[in-house]
Design a protein around this motif. Structure first.
Motif, PDB file in Angstrom:
ATOM      1  N   LEU A   1      35.874  33.210  28.285  1.00 34.13           N
ATOM      2  CA  LEU A   1      37.119  33.197  29.043  1.00 34.13           C
ATOM      3  C   LEU A   1      37.234  34.422  29.939  1.00 34.13           C
ATOM      4  N   LYS A   2      37.853  34.244  31.095  1.00 35.64           N
ATOM      5  CA  LYS A   2      38.138  35.421  31.916  1.00 35.64           C
ATOM      6  C   LYS A   2      39.330  36.160  31.321  1.00 35.64           C
ATOM      7  N   GLY A   3      39.415  37.452  31.633  1.00 36.88           N
ATOM      8  CA  GLY A   3      40.415  38.299  31.013  1.00 36.88           C
ATOM      9  C   GLY A   3      41.836  37.781  31.129  1.00 36.88           C
ATOM     10  N   SER A   4      42.221  37.318  32.317  1.00 42.46           N
ATOM     11  CA  SER A   4      43.593  36.851  32.516  1.00 42.46           C
ATOM     12  C   SER A   4      43.905  35.609  31.708  1.00 42.46           C
ATOM     13  N   ASP A   5      42.872  34.837  31.323  1.00 36.54           N
ATOM     14  CA  ASP A   5      43.088  33.653  30.490  1.00 36.54           C
ATOM     15  C   ASP A   5      43.215  34.017  29.015  1.00 36.54           C
ATOM     16  N   VAL A   6      42.711  35.192  28.654  1.00 37.87           N
ATOM     17  CA  VAL A   6      42.908  35.675  27.283  1.00 37.87           C
ATOM     18  C   VAL A   6      44.340  36.177  27.146  1.00 37.87           C
TER      19      VAL A   6
END
Length: 288
Positions: A218-223
């Motif tokens: 996952l990309k950071g903003s999706d975490v």
């Protein structure tokens, strides 16, 4: 519905693939074309393309992918309407186009080949065509009442809530140790089975981070919104004693290499640092 698009040079090969009978291909769209075979369609494209021999990638290739559930209910007529609306959103309704539906897999999808060269001999501007294709497909999905890509993404993220929470908790524990460099942060995350993957563009500028944990990526903003590239780098930079906007670095050391910080990333880091300074002042009562 998801939309993808790019400029290609191999017109004939792309049309051949679209018309592949092994994939149960069926023509759902034909604009300003008379041919009945891939070879005839390709020749008609080439006639118009001969007006602009400077343009090498002279064909536009699009893929429109409704969700599996939406695709089951879409007829040939529905897919024709969908394709025409997409081309209009892209301002390509007056160019030659051929579209095929593939139903060989559970996921119904449409391949569209559009002549990048118009009847006036001018080449269509393909800048950011990938992103524009996504937006056009999303607008069409909204208009036709189909599931939009954002809804699909949100559903997937909800299904991954346990993993997202675990990554966030590990991230918080690592940041509490006040790592003073990106490498230190990455290594400490690795100790907790989280692989941090920097996203670096062709200009050697860092864009953010992806996180791999127990088979998910996952990309950071999706975490979590606190795990964007700007916020993470801001936290780590602050640990290195950078506390004022003018001290935001324009480059960073990462895995024995120097990467550049883009203007947007620097602005995000500076914004995060200012918030931290204000928070620290409030916590200590400075100025009040």
């Amino acid at each position: 519905m998801i939309g993808k698009g790019n400029s290609i040079a191999r017109t004939g090969a792309s049309i051949d693939y679209g018309w592949n009978q092994e994939k149960d291909a069926e023509v759902v769209l034909k604009e300003y074309l008379a041919g009945d075979t891939p070879q005839e369609i390709t020749e008609e494209f080439k006639i118009i393309q001969s007006q602009n021999e400077r343009c090498i990638n002279n064909t536009l290739s699009f893929i429109l992918s409704p969700t599996i559930e939406d695709g089951k209910d879409l007829s040939v007529k529905d897919l024709e309407e969908l394709s025409k609306k997409f081309l209009k959103e892209m301002n390509l309704q007056n160019n030659q186009s051929i579209g095929f539906v593939h139903r060989d897999k559970e996921h119904t999808h449409v391949h569209i080949n559009t002549n990048r060269i118009g009847f006036d001999g001018k080449a269509y501007n393909d800048s950011f065509i990938g992103k524009r294709s996504q937006l056009a497909a999303d607008n069409v999905a909204k208009e036709l009442g189909l599931t939009r890509v954002r809804e699909v993404q949100q559903q997937k993220l909800q299904e991954l809530n346990p993993q997202r929470l675990a990554i966030k908790q590990i991230n918080d524990r690592v940041l509490e140790t006040r790592p003073k460099s990106l490498d230190e942060y990455i290594n400490k995350m690795k100790e907790h089975q989280v692989k941090v993957i920097p996203s670096i563009n062709k200009s050697n500028q860092i864009q953010g981070f992806r996180f791999e944990y127990k088979g998910i990526n996952l990309k950071g903003s999706d975490v979590h919104r606190s795990m964007t590239g700007g916020k993470l780098i801001g936290d780590i930079t602050r640990n290195s004693a950078y506390i004022r906007m003018k001290e935001v670095p324009n480059s960073l050391k990462l895995m024995d290499k120097t990467v550049q910080v883009s203007t947007n990333m620097a602005a995000s880091i500076a914004k995060n640092l200012v918030k931290q300074v204000i928070k620290r002042s409030l916590d200590t009562g400075i100025g009040f």
